[in-house]
Scaffold this motif. Structure first.
Motif, PDB file in Angstrom:
ATOM      1  N   GLU A   1      31.333   3.720   0.300  1.00 13.71           N
ATOM      2  CA  GLU A   1      30.258   4.429   0.995  1.00 13.71           C
ATOM      3  C   GLU A   1      28.945   4.279   0.234  1.00 13.71           C
ATOM      4  OE1 GLU A   1      29.940   9.003   1.494  1.00 13.71           O
ATOM      5  OE2 GLU A   1      31.351   8.276   3.029  1.00 13.71           O
TER       6      GLU A   1
ATOM      7  N   LEU B   1      30.598  -3.227   8.652  1.00 13.89           N
ATOM      8  CA  LEU B   1      29.556  -2.297   8.232  1.00 13.89           C
ATOM      9  C   LEU B   1      29.511  -1.217   9.294  1.00 13.89           C
ATOM     10  CD1 LEU B   1      26.925  -1.646   6.494  1.00 13.89           C
ATOM     11  CD2 LEU B   1      25.713  -2.843   8.308  1.00 13.89           C
TER      12      LEU B   1
ATOM     13  N   GLU C   1      21.518   1.594   4.107  1.00  9.88           N
ATOM     14  CA  GLU C   1      22.019   0.397   4.768  1.00  9.88           C
ATOM     15  C   GLU C   1      21.787  -0.828   3.879  1.00  9.88           C
ATOM     16  OE1 GLU C   1      21.865  -1.747   9.121  1.00  9.88           O
ATOM     17  OE2 GLU C   1      19.983  -0.950   8.328  1.00  9.88           O
TER      18      GLU C   1
ATOM     19  N   ALA D   1      24.498  -1.115   1.342  1.00  7.36           N
ATOM     20  CA  ALA D   1      25.733  -1.488   2.018  1.00  7.36           C
ATOM     21  C   ALA D   1      25.735  -2.972   2.382  1.00  7.36           C
ATOM     22  CB  ALA D   1      25.929  -0.633   3.268  1.00  7.36           C
TER      23      ALA D   1
ATOM     24  N   GLU E   1      28.095   3.041  10.270  1.00  9.49           N
ATOM     25  CA  GLU E   1      27.345   4.244   9.950  1.00  9.49           C
ATOM     26  C   GLU E   1      28.317   5.404   9.993  1.00  9.49           C
ATOM     27  OE1 GLU E   1      22.931   5.812  11.131  1.00  9.49           O
ATOM     28  OE2 GLU E   1      23.837   4.249  12.359  1.00  9.49           O
TER      29      GLU E   1
ATOM     30  N   TRP F   1      26.380   5.004   4.939  1.00 10.66           N
ATOM     31  CA  TRP F   1      26.825   3.698   5.425  1.00 10.66           C
ATOM     32  C   TRP F   1      28.126   3.361   4.730  1.00 10.66           C
ATOM     33  CZ3 TRP F   1      24.422   1.184   9.327  1.00 10.66           C
ATOM     34  CH2 TRP F   1      23.169   1.674   9.699  1.00 10.66           C
TER      35      TRP F   1
END
Length: 78
Positions: free
Chosen positions: A54, A32, A58, A61, A34, A39
Motif C-alpha cells: 500500500e 494497481l 499514485e 505505487a 485505489e 493506492w
C-alpha cells in the motif's frame, strides 16, 4: 511519476502490456488499484491479492509497480 511517464517506461523496457492493469484487479497479472485514499499494487491470482503493498500516492505505487515488472522476466516481451 504519472501514468504517462509509467507507460513511456513500459515501452522503453519492452514490458508486455498484458502483464499489468492500471485500473483494479484482473487475474494473472500485476495490478494497481485505489483503496480508499491509498493506492495498492499487487499480483492478482485466483481472486487473491498477492504481494500487496500500500502507498500514500499514485506516483509511489507506479514506481513500485514498474520495479516489479522490470524485475520479473516473464513480463518482458520476447
Amino acid at each position: 511519476m504519472d501514468r504517462c511517464e509509467f507507460l513511456e517506461h513500459i515501452d522503453e523496457l519492452n514490458i508486455d502490456s498484458s502483464a499489468f492493469l492500471l485500473n483494479g484487479p484482473s487475474n494473472e497479472r500485476y495490478c494497481l488499484g485505489e483503496c480508499g485514499n491509498k493506492w495498492e499494487v499487487f499480483y492478482a491470482e485466483r481472486g487473491n491479492k498477492n504481494l500487496r503493498v500500500e502507498f500514500d500516492s499514485e506516483s509511489d505505487a507506479l514506481k513500485h509497480l514498474l520495479n516489479k515488472l522490470r524485475s520479473d522476466p516473464t513480463c518482458i516481451k520476447s
